[in-house]
Motif scaffolding. Sequence first.
Motif, PDB file in Angstrom:
ATOM      1  N   UNK A  61    -172.143  -0.881  44.164  1.00 31.87           N
ATOM      2  CA  UNK A  61    -171.841  -2.220  43.481  1.00 31.87           C
ATOM      3  C   UNK A  61    -170.731  -2.800  44.291  1.00 31.87           C
ATOM      4  N   UNK A  62    -170.837  -4.253  44.266  1.00 32.47           N
ATOM      5  CA  UNK A  62    -169.727  -4.891  45.018  1.00 32.47           C
ATOM      6  C   UNK A  62    -168.545  -4.870  44.309  1.00 32.47           C
ATOM      7  N   UNK A  63    -167.312  -5.222  44.978  1.00 30.31           N
ATOM      8  CA  UNK A  63    -166.213  -5.301  44.176  1.00 30.31           C
ATOM      9  C   UNK A  63    -165.730  -6.631  43.393  1.00 30.31           C
ATOM     10  N   UNK A  64    -166.831  -7.696  43.538  1.00 32.80           N
ATOM     11  CA  UNK A  64    -166.866  -8.836  42.740  1.00 32.80           C
ATOM     12  C   UNK A  64    -166.292  -8.774  41.118  1.00 32.80           C
ATOM     13  N   UNK A  65    -166.631  -7.639  40.689  1.00 35.73           N
ATOM     14  CA  UNK A  65    -166.628  -7.442  39.151  1.00 35.73           C
ATOM     15  C   UNK A  65    -165.100  -7.463  38.659  1.00 35.73           C
ATOM     16  N   UNK A  66    -164.247  -7.201  39.904  1.00 33.91           N
ATOM     17  CA  UNK A  66    -163.001  -7.317  39.532  1.00 33.91           C
ATOM     18  C   UNK A  66    -162.032  -8.576  39.469  1.00 33.91           C
ATOM     19  N   UNK A  67    -162.839  -9.567  40.003  1.00 35.64           N
ATOM     20  CA  UNK A  67    -162.417 -10.900  40.166  1.00 35.64           C
ATOM     21  C   UNK A  67    -163.366 -11.827  38.852  1.00 35.64           C
ATOM     22  N   UNK A  68    -164.741 -11.480  39.118  1.00 39.59           N
ATOM     23  CA  UNK A  68    -165.639 -12.095  38.121  1.00 39.59           C
ATOM     24  C   UNK A  68    -166.165 -11.130  37.363  1.00 39.59           C
ATOM     25  N   UNK A  69    -165.592 -10.568  36.092  1.00 42.29           N
ATOM     26  CA  UNK A  69    -166.085  -9.386  35.754  1.00 42.29           C
ATOM     27  C   UNK A  69    -167.536  -9.493  34.984  1.00 42.29           C
ATOM     28  N   UNK A  70    -168.372  -8.448  34.673  1.00 43.05           N
ATOM     29  CA  UNK A  70    -169.390  -8.533  33.981  1.00 43.05           C
ATOM     30  C   UNK A  70    -169.509  -9.279  32.588  1.00 43.05           C
ATOM     31  N   UNK A  71    -168.540  -8.749  31.905  1.00 41.80           N
ATOM     32  CA  UNK A  71    -168.127  -9.554  30.457  1.00 41.80           C
ATOM     33  C   UNK A  71    -166.445  -9.691  30.654  1.00 41.80           C
ATOM     34  N   UNK A  72    -166.868 -11.106  30.387  1.00 45.30           N
ATOM     35  CA  UNK A  72    -165.222 -11.523  30.363  1.00 45.30           C
ATOM     36  C   UNK A  72    -164.739 -12.546  29.053  1.00 45.30           C
ATOM     37  N   UNK A  73    -163.665 -12.094  28.511  1.00 44.34           N
ATOM     38  CA  UNK A  73    -163.229 -13.015  27.124  1.00 44.34           C
ATOM     39  C   UNK A  73    -162.689 -14.230  27.747  1.00 44.34           C
ATOM     40  N   UNK A  74    -163.307 -15.336  27.602  1.00 45.51           N
ATOM     41  CA  UNK A  74    -162.657 -16.668  27.869  1.00 45.51           C
ATOM     42  C   UNK A  74    -161.804 -17.124  26.977  1.00 45.51           C
ATOM     43  N   UNK A  75    -162.076 -17.196  25.810  1.00 40.47           N
ATOM     44  CA  UNK A  75    -161.086 -17.393  24.708  1.00 40.47           C
ATOM     45  C   UNK A  75    -161.422 -16.809  23.442  1.00 40.47           C
ATOM     46  N   UNK A  76    -160.307 -16.789  22.629  1.00 42.84           N
ATOM     47  CA  UNK A  76    -160.246 -16.213  21.246  1.00 42.84           C
ATOM     48  C   UNK A  76    -159.469 -16.690  20.371  1.00 42.84           C
ATOM     49  N   UNK A  77    -159.963 -16.991  19.057  1.00 43.61           N
ATOM     50  CA  UNK A  77    -159.125 -17.643  18.104  1.00 43.61           C
ATOM     51  C   UNK A  77    -159.384 -16.848  16.612  1.00 43.61           C
ATOM     52  N   UNK A  78    -158.543 -17.055  15.474  1.00 43.45           N
ATOM     53  CA  UNK A  78    -158.759 -16.355  14.358  1.00 43.45           C
ATOM     54  C   UNK A  78    -159.290 -17.330  13.441  1.00 43.45           C
ATOM     55  N   UNK A  79    -159.477 -16.829  12.284  1.00 44.74           N
ATOM     56  CA  UNK A  79    -160.202 -17.632  11.278  1.00 44.74           C
ATOM     57  C   UNK A  79    -159.688 -19.102  10.880  1.00 44.74           C
ATOM     58  N   UNK A  80    -158.342 -19.107  11.201  1.00 47.20           N
ATOM     59  CA  UNK A  80    -157.447 -20.518  11.082  1.00 47.20           C
ATOM     60  C   UNK A  80    -157.525 -21.232  12.322  1.00 47.20           C
ATOM     61  N   UNK A  81    -158.237 -20.887  13.357  1.00 49.33           N
ATOM     62  CA  UNK A  81    -158.472 -21.580  14.825  1.00 49.33           C
ATOM     63  C   UNK A  81    -157.342 -21.481  15.618  1.00 49.33           C
ATOM     64  N   UNK A  82    -156.347 -20.453  15.149  1.00 52.03           N
ATOM     65  CA  UNK A  82    -154.984 -20.285  15.969  1.00 52.03           C
ATOM     66  C   UNK A  82    -155.492 -19.286  17.369  1.00 52.03           C
ATOM     67  N   UNK A  83    -155.174 -19.865  18.442  1.00 50.42           N
ATOM     68  CA  UNK A  83    -155.522 -18.936  19.413  1.00 50.42           C
ATOM     69  C   UNK A  83    -154.863 -17.644  19.472  1.00 50.42           C
ATOM     70  N   UNK A  84    -155.710 -16.436  19.899  1.00 48.05           N
ATOM     71  CA  UNK A  84    -154.913 -15.293  19.773  1.00 48.05           C
ATOM     72  C   UNK A  84    -154.495 -14.742  21.346  1.00 48.05           C
TER      73      UNK A  84
END
Lengths: 281, 334
Positions: free
Chosen positions: B54-77
């Motif tokens: 496999x190429x090393x691109x997955x360490x800069x461009x991961x296969x699964x990457x969390x872009x943003x997250x927030x809770x029920x109230x809409x506050x960023x985690x």
Amino acid sequence: MSFELQQKEMKKACAAVFTEKRAELIIGYTRGGLEGQVVPAFVRPGEPVDQLVWNPGCTPNLAKYLLERKEKVAIVAKPCDARAIVMYLIEKQLERDQVYLIGMECPGMRRPDGSPAPGCDSCTVKTPPLNDLRIQNADISQSAPVPSNALDLGDVAANYARFKQELEKCLLCFSCRQVCYGCYCNTCFLDRGIPDWRPANLELGAKMVFHLGRAMHLAGRCVECGACERACPSGVKIRHLIQDLNQFCQELYGYQAGLSPDETPVLAVFQLNDREDGFLT
Amino acid sequence: MNQLKLLKERLPEILEAVRSQYRLVGPVLEDEYPVFKEIQKADDLVLGDALPYKSPKEFIFPQVEKLLSFNEQGEPLESEPGPLTVIFGIKPCDLEALRVTTTVFTHGQFPDVYYQQNLERTILIGHSCLQEKPGCFCKQRGLDPGYSPAGDVFLIETEGDDFYRVELLTEKGRNVFKDFKLEEVSGMDRKSTAGKSKLDNTERILELQGNEIELFLEVNWDAIAEKCLGCGVCTYLCPTCHCFELKDETEGGNHYRYRCWDSCMFPKFTLHASGHNPRASKKERIRQRVLHKYLYLKQNHGLTGCTGCGRCLRSCPAGMNIKAIISKIMEDFK
């Protein structure tokens, strides 16, 4: 007959396919660009049949290409390919007159290092169950199947641990699904959005949904060609689940997929005296 | 450019020192396949000639990457930024491929901040290839298998030497090596580092030239595509492939947006919500893949999206061969 003699006979048969207008396309094997590589070949009238080969490297399963063809096709088929074609006939994906089957008896394919190719190590079907023409091989032996570590229904912990270990390297690239003869649904259950079965990660849960789901859809249908394991870029031994299911099928119902176009698939018929091990017991 | 001499026997010691300050990633043997993994101890790292599958691109461009997250109230985690990472042992084909993905993700009006942040905290250390592997065609793509300036550091290895010539290319690279007190050596002519590193004058670089409409309509794409099984292994292993999808999920009351690799080889890749699919058949998808890599990227960014690493050729179950495809098109459309 050995591989060389079979190859000679096969080329003669393929030349006759065109001269006697038996088909408009021959699907077989030819040398690939890399050393020792054998790849699928599509030969049309007027093109040389001499490019076709038959040797221990002929591992690709060619049956799936038939689903896309509209013309009559002649196919150089190993027993596992022929079993896949039988299943396509049973499942009404192909008509019998669409295919001219040149059946090759097969002692087993080999990897470049000489060891049996995935699928060939435990193969029990060395002669094609269906053919229009059969090309024999004197070296096929009636060897007993290599016993797989059959599933012990009771030992969930051991089965789970084994699954987890094997699937560690799985990338969820789905190549195993794409090359499998039996995976031809227009929309795979994984691609459905409503409901969305598969989480967007590479955790064990996602792998369980895919692999266990796929295994269940192939229960009683897998023809043990090994294409899944060969296609896997990570070297995952993905066949172990299906091997267990196939063995299960044989023990419980005496059934192996793709041996006769007149058979009824094991999960499509119910008899009152069917064993029900594992069902609510 | 000045280079430093790093004796091969000192490598484990250097790697341990790097590991104490950075997350260290490099080729590790797993069932005979080398693969880029996080290194737990220096002896695990194998700086050999084999190309990790496999190429090393997955360490800069991961296969699964969390872009943003927030809770029920809409506050960023809260999310932790990733660690400073050194990737050791990247071959020239993979370094040049990272140049392509970096161009795609960071040039233009809207740079991708996730890729950019990942790249900023990563130090790329290259290493020469001594022998061509079956299926490799980097030379036909105009690369030098012995050297690439596309990373932060490059370890030039010559057959028979017991040392590497360390070329420090960027500030980040210099920082990694600043405490090791390596001897300076005079700059080495890179042409002599790896056999025949350039093509003969008679060979053409493998690339597509020509009129876009002609290439789109006149090439026999049906014949090229008919053996492809649509499995997509090529897209998972290719170091320049960068297509992705976004998935929104809810887990335990919190909400996440993930970016996941996707493959243009899959039939549903271009399925619209209306039900229309502009690339409904295999031929259209193969045509797209070939032209994206060899024509559109060149038109849009000046780079061809293929560095001849050969992974697609080696892994394709149907024997598809992009080198043969491009060569044939070059022949037919001279």
